[in-house]
Scaffold this motif. Structure first.
Motif, PDB file in Angstrom:
ATOM      1  N   PRO A  32       0.804  -1.229   0.000  1.00 50.69           N
ATOM      2  CA  PRO A  32       0.000   0.000   0.000  1.00 50.69           C
ATOM      3  C   PRO A  32       0.834   1.276   0.000  1.00 50.69           C
ATOM      4  O   PRO A  32       0.321   2.355  -0.304  1.00 50.69           O
ATOM      5  N   ARG A  33       2.121   1.145   0.302  1.00 50.94           N
ATOM      6  CA  ARG A  33       2.995   2.321   0.251  1.00 50.94           C
ATOM      7  C   ARG A  33       3.390   2.683  -1.179  1.00 50.94           C
ATOM      8  O   ARG A  33       4.037   3.703  -1.403  1.00 50.94           O
ATOM      9  N   SER A  34       2.981   1.834  -2.151  1.00 50.02           N
ATOM     10  CA  SER A  34       3.390   2.047  -3.538  1.00 50.02           C
ATOM     11  C   SER A  34       2.295   2.662  -4.403  1.00 50.02           C
ATOM     12  O   SER A  34       2.504   2.876  -5.594  1.00 50.02           O
ATOM     13  N   TYR A  35       1.120   2.951  -3.834  1.00 50.94           N
ATOM     14  CA  TYR A  35       0.041   3.528  -4.636  1.00 50.94           C
ATOM     15  C   TYR A  35      -0.812   4.458  -3.769  1.00 50.94           C
ATOM     16  O   TYR A  35      -0.673   4.519  -2.550  1.00 50.94           O
ATOM     17  N   VAL A  45      -5.679   1.006   1.463  1.00 47.69           N
ATOM     18  CA  VAL A  45      -5.844  -0.378   0.997  1.00 47.69           C
ATOM     19  C   VAL A  45      -7.143  -0.503   0.208  1.00 47.69           C
ATOM     20  O   VAL A  45      -7.208  -1.234  -0.791  1.00 47.69           O
ATOM     21  N   LEU A  46      -8.175   0.234   0.630  1.00 49.36           N
ATOM     22  CA  LEU A  46      -9.445   0.198  -0.095  1.00 49.36           C
ATOM     23  C   LEU A  46      -9.283   0.687  -1.528  1.00 49.36           C
ATOM     24  O   LEU A  46     -10.002   0.257  -2.427  1.00 49.36           O
ATOM     25  N   ARG A  47      -8.309   1.560  -1.768  1.00 52.23           N
ATOM     26  CA  ARG A  47      -8.065   2.052  -3.128  1.00 52.23           C
ATOM     27  C   ARG A  47      -7.565   0.952  -4.055  1.00 52.23           C
ATOM     28  O   ARG A  47      -7.555   1.126  -5.267  1.00 52.23           O
ATOM     29  N   SER A  48      -7.137  -0.173  -3.481  1.00 54.54           N
ATOM     30  CA  SER A  48      -6.741  -1.309  -4.313  1.00 54.54           C
ATOM     31  C   SER A  48      -7.952  -1.986  -4.931  1.00 54.54           C
ATOM     32  O   SER A  48      -7.822  -2.810  -5.834  1.00 54.54           O
ATOM     33  N   GLY A  49      -9.142  -1.665  -4.407  1.00 56.59           N
ATOM     34  CA  GLY A  49     -10.364  -2.289  -4.878  1.00 56.59           C
ATOM     35  C   GLY A  49     -10.727  -3.550  -4.134  1.00 56.59           C
ATOM     36  O   GLY A  49     -11.754  -4.168  -4.424  1.00 56.59           O
ATOM     37  N   GLY A 196     -12.050   4.936  -7.829  1.00 55.57           N
ATOM     38  CA  GLY A 196     -10.844   4.933  -8.657  1.00 55.57           C
ATOM     39  C   GLY A 196      -9.949   3.743  -8.398  1.00 55.57           C
ATOM     40  O   GLY A 196     -10.023   3.068  -7.381  1.00 55.57           O
ATOM     41  N   ARG A 197      -9.087   3.496  -9.354  1.00 57.00           N
ATOM     42  CA  ARG A 197      -8.112   2.419  -9.251  1.00 57.00           C
ATOM     43  C   ARG A 197      -6.846   2.963  -8.624  1.00 57.00           C
ATOM     44  O   ARG A 197      -6.560   4.146  -8.691  1.00 57.00           O
ATOM     45  N   PRO A 198      -6.060   2.092  -7.973  1.00 64.22           N
ATOM     46  CA  PRO A 198      -4.848   2.593  -7.341  1.00 64.22           C
ATOM     47  C   PRO A 198      -3.861   3.148  -8.347  1.00 64.22           C
ATOM     48  O   PRO A 198      -3.651   2.578  -9.412  1.00 64.22           O
TER      49      PRO A 198
END
Length: 207
Positions: A32-35, A45-49, A196-198
């Protein structure tokens, strides 16, 4: 004093457990530190979908705050020491021992600490977060509003002064950790959660 220091350090170690990283590895997601915001917390983490991974992160981050307070109580410490251990757990999440003293913003862990200290206060603060988040779709604004209200609610509940000071300290740190979000809210560029997507985190997102 050595016992108190040991209990506080134990709280810090518990709080340092990075559930966002554990969830991402468990569900085979990118770090999660990469996006997104680059924040190792449930909202990012939710932004990962992956909602299950975000829920796992949220539950783990809240549980470690609650557990630090509960454990210190079980070991016979008074409410002041338990509050200090909770504060240490919160700081452990924000400045994690396992992430080179970097970490999340601490919202879920702070809520867990409140649950350990006074469940009614935790419910009230969670209610503020939910209402603001539902109405605005801004996780950061919900967190800031809840953090601002927590010390005043603690006063209304007539909690011990030391506990109120700990809650005020967590609120102050939460505002500091959300300083970039505050700027983005003011200029209208703050992203709404769950959309949105990460995206790969740009270098400027590093704290």
């Amino acid at each position: 004093m050595p016992k108190i220091l040991l209990l506080v350090l134990m709280g810090y170690a518990i709080g340092s457990i990075p559930f966002a990283i554990l969830a991402s590895r468990l569900f085979r997601l990118p770090d999660p530190r990469s996006y997104g915001s680059g924040n190792p917390g449930a909202t990012n983490v939710l932004r990962s979908g992956h909602k299950a991974a975000a829920l796992f992160t949220l539950a783990g981050d809240a549980a470690k705050g609650w557990f630090a307070v509960w454990l210190v109580h079980r070991l016979g410490a008074d409410v002041t020491v338990a509050a200090l251990a909770g504060l240490a757990a919160f700081l452990g999440h924000v400045y994690s021992l396992f992430l080179r003293f970097r970490g999340g913003k601490g919202v879920a862990t702070a809520l867990g600490v409140l649950a350990g200290l006074q469940p009614a206060l935790a419910l009230a603060v969670a209610g503020i977060w939910l209402v603001v988040a539902f109405v605005t779709r801004y996780s950061s604004l919900a967190a800031l509003t809840a953090a601002a209200g927590a010390p005043f609610l603690a006063l209304l509940l007539d909690l011990p002064r030391e506990v109120i000071l700990v809650i005020a300290a967590m609120s102050a740190v939460l505002f500091w950790r959300h300083r970039r979000n505050i700027r983005q809210l003011l200029n209208g560029t703050e992203p709404k959660f769950g959309r949105g997507r990460p995206q790969r985190k740009p270098p400027a997102d590093h704290p």
